[in-house]
Write a protein that holds these residues in place. Structure first.
Motif, short mmCIF file in Angstrom:
data_model
loop_
_atom_site.label_atom_id
_atom_site.label_comp_id
_atom_site.label_asym_id
_atom_site.label_seq_id
_atom_site.Cartn_x
_atom_site.Cartn_y
_atom_site.Cartn_z
N SER A 111 -9.10 20.15 -0.51
CA SER A 111 -8.33 18.87 -0.28
C SER A 111 -9.41 17.77 0.36
O SER A 111 -9.10 16.46 0.20
CB SER A 111 -7.47 19.07 1.25
OG SER A 111 -8.23 19.48 2.42
N VAL A 112 -10.50 18.20 0.73
CA VAL A 112 -11.71 17.19 1.25
C VAL A 112 -12.77 17.05 0.07
O VAL A 112 -13.94 16.34 0.33
CB VAL A 112 -12.35 17.55 2.42
CG1 VAL A 112 -11.37 17.45 3.54
CG2 VAL A 112 -13.07 19.01 2.35
N GLY A 113 -12.36 17.44 -1.17
CA GLY A 113 -13.39 17.48 -2.39
C GLY A 113 -14.60 18.26 -2.23
O GLY A 113 -15.54 18.02 -2.93
N ARG A 114 -14.52 19.31 -1.65
CA ARG A 114 -15.88 20.25 -1.44
C ARG A 114 -15.51 21.55 -2.30
O ARG A 114 -14.35 22.19 -2.11
CB ARG A 114 -16.15 20.54 -0.14
CG ARG A 114 -16.74 19.41 0.77
CD ARG A 114 -17.28 19.65 1.99
NE ARG A 114 -18.02 18.61 2.53
CZ ARG A 114 -18.17 18.29 3.78
NH1 ARG A 114 -17.55 18.93 4.79
NH2 ARG A 114 -18.87 17.28 4.18
N THR A 115 -16.76 21.98 -3.06
CA THR A 115 -16.33 23.49 -3.58
C THR A 115 -16.84 24.29 -2.72
O THR A 115 -17.14 24.19 -1.52
CB THR A 115 -17.42 23.26 -4.75
OG1 THR A 115 -19.01 23.26 -4.24
CG2 THR A 115 -17.39 22.20 -5.83
N ALA A 116 -16.82 25.80 -3.18
CA ALA A 116 -17.17 26.81 -2.31
C ALA A 116 -18.32 26.82 -1.63
O ALA A 116 -18.92 27.01 -0.80
CB ALA A 116 -16.91 28.11 -3.18
N ALA A 117 -19.66 26.38 -2.68
CA ALA A 117 -20.92 26.34 -2.38
C ALA A 117 -21.19 25.18 -1.54
O ALA A 117 -21.97 25.57 -0.37
CB ALA A 117 -21.81 26.20 -3.68
N GLN A 118 -20.29 24.04 -1.57
CA GLN A 118 -20.74 23.07 -0.50
C GLN A 118 -20.04 23.42 0.90
O GLN A 118 -20.60 22.96 1.90
CB GLN A 118 -20.03 21.86 -1.01
CG GLN A 118 -20.72 21.25 -2.14
CD GLN A 118 -19.89 20.15 -3.06
OE1 GLN A 118 -18.53 20.12 -3.03
NE2 GLN A 118 -20.40 19.08 -3.47
#
Length: 317
Positions: A111-118
């Motif tokens: 929901s905050v636009g982050r991927t798993a890596a991020q």
């Protein structure tokens, strides 16, 4: 069985989430065998049992859940978190790799636009970031083991697919970290110059390999050349450290020790004499001794000098 609804758990499913927290794999296996337990049931936040197990670092239970059909792509969490995101947040490399191999998508954002890596990078789990960024599905590689279009032969012999996939997904690029019994080559790569033990041949080998890379227009090659070319051989950063950071995404200022012999992260065994070189185990220490013994005494003097200077600085403060 109907699709699970968020928070709609029966007593056995609630019990399953509890045994996941305790790590009781026998009880988890028993509960998963029940016809009333949905392996992808959702708690009130939209977390599946796999998400719980991944976040808590329960490797064996994650494996058990996937054997029972746990959905690694489930995205019903209230904030869009996936099992891969929870695995990355936990810092467990094995679970992260396991979820990836089961088909988890690396580009899904929460929901905050982050991927798993991020997400993993945000909480400092850089080893998991490396595993995610280096992952390449074996199925995509297998495509090249079959003739395509008018080709009569595949671009990649099938017997090379396995070894090539291992190289692609490895997170330690050190040339010594190989399974082949190439003792002569390994000793050449490890041999250090007498005045400080710096592995000149290894440095030159990596630089020459980069120089001969045929695709000169690639961004990665240009980045490597810019960072390595101005550095005199024997100075920091080494070609190996620059190459590792560029490909795996590991950040140079992370507080971590790397084995002098094989480059493995997390080494914690120092030479008892000079205290200046570090290894991951006795095997690596013995392998490196043939060259380290020539500079060990000199490095000991450097170490002792550093200790004295540090004490003087402390007294001044």
């Amino acid at each position: 069985m109907a699709l699970p609804k968020r928070g709609d758990l029966n007593e056995e499913e609630k019990a399953l989430l509890e045994v996941i927290s305790s790590g009781n794999i026998e009880e988890a296996s028993r509960l998963l065998g029940s016809k009333t337990v949905h392996v992808n049931c959702l708690d009130e936040h939209g977390m599946t049992p796999l998400m719980h197990a991944a976040y808590k670092g329960k490797t064996d239970i994650c494996r058990l859940l996937m054997q029972h059909g746990a959905d690694v792509s489930c995205n019903n969490h209230e904030y869009g978190y996936t099992a891969l995101m929870f695995a990355g947040l936990s810092g467990n490399k094995e679970i992260t790799r396991m979820v990836l191999e089961a088909g988890a998508e690396i580009d899904v954002v929460n929901s905050v636009g982050r991927t798993a890596a991020q997400m993993a990078a945000f909480v400092g789990q850089h080893d998991c970031v490396t595993v995610i960024n280096n992952f390449f599905p074996r199925e995509k590689l297998n495509y090249y083991t079959k003739p395509q279009g008018l080709d009569k032969e595949p671009k990649l012999p099938i017997k090379l697919a396995g070894p090539l996939h291992k190289i692609i997904t490895t997170t330690n690029l050190h040339p010594v970290k190989r399974e082949d019994k190439l003792d002569g080559l390994i000793k050449s790569l490890l041999k250090g110059r007498e005045r400080d033990g710096f592995p000149v041949y290894q440095e030159k080998t990596i630089r020459e390999s980069i120089r001969k890379f045929p695709y000169c227009e690639t961004t990665l090659l240009q980045q490597l050349v810019r960072n390595i070319a101005p550095v005199e051989i024997g100075s920091d950063p080494t070609a190996f450290s620059v190459l590792t950071q560029a490909i795996t995404g590991q950040i140079g200022f992370i507080d971590a020790e790397f084995c002098t012999t094989c480059g493995e992260k997390g080494a914690d065994k120092r030479c008892s004499t000079c205290k200046m070189v570090i290894y991951c185990d006795q095997t690596c220490q013995k392998m490196h001794w043939f060259t380290h013994k020539k500079s060990c005494s000199m490095l000991k003097k450097i170490y002792e000098k550093q200790i004295v200077e540090a004490a003087k600085e402390k007294n001044k403060g």
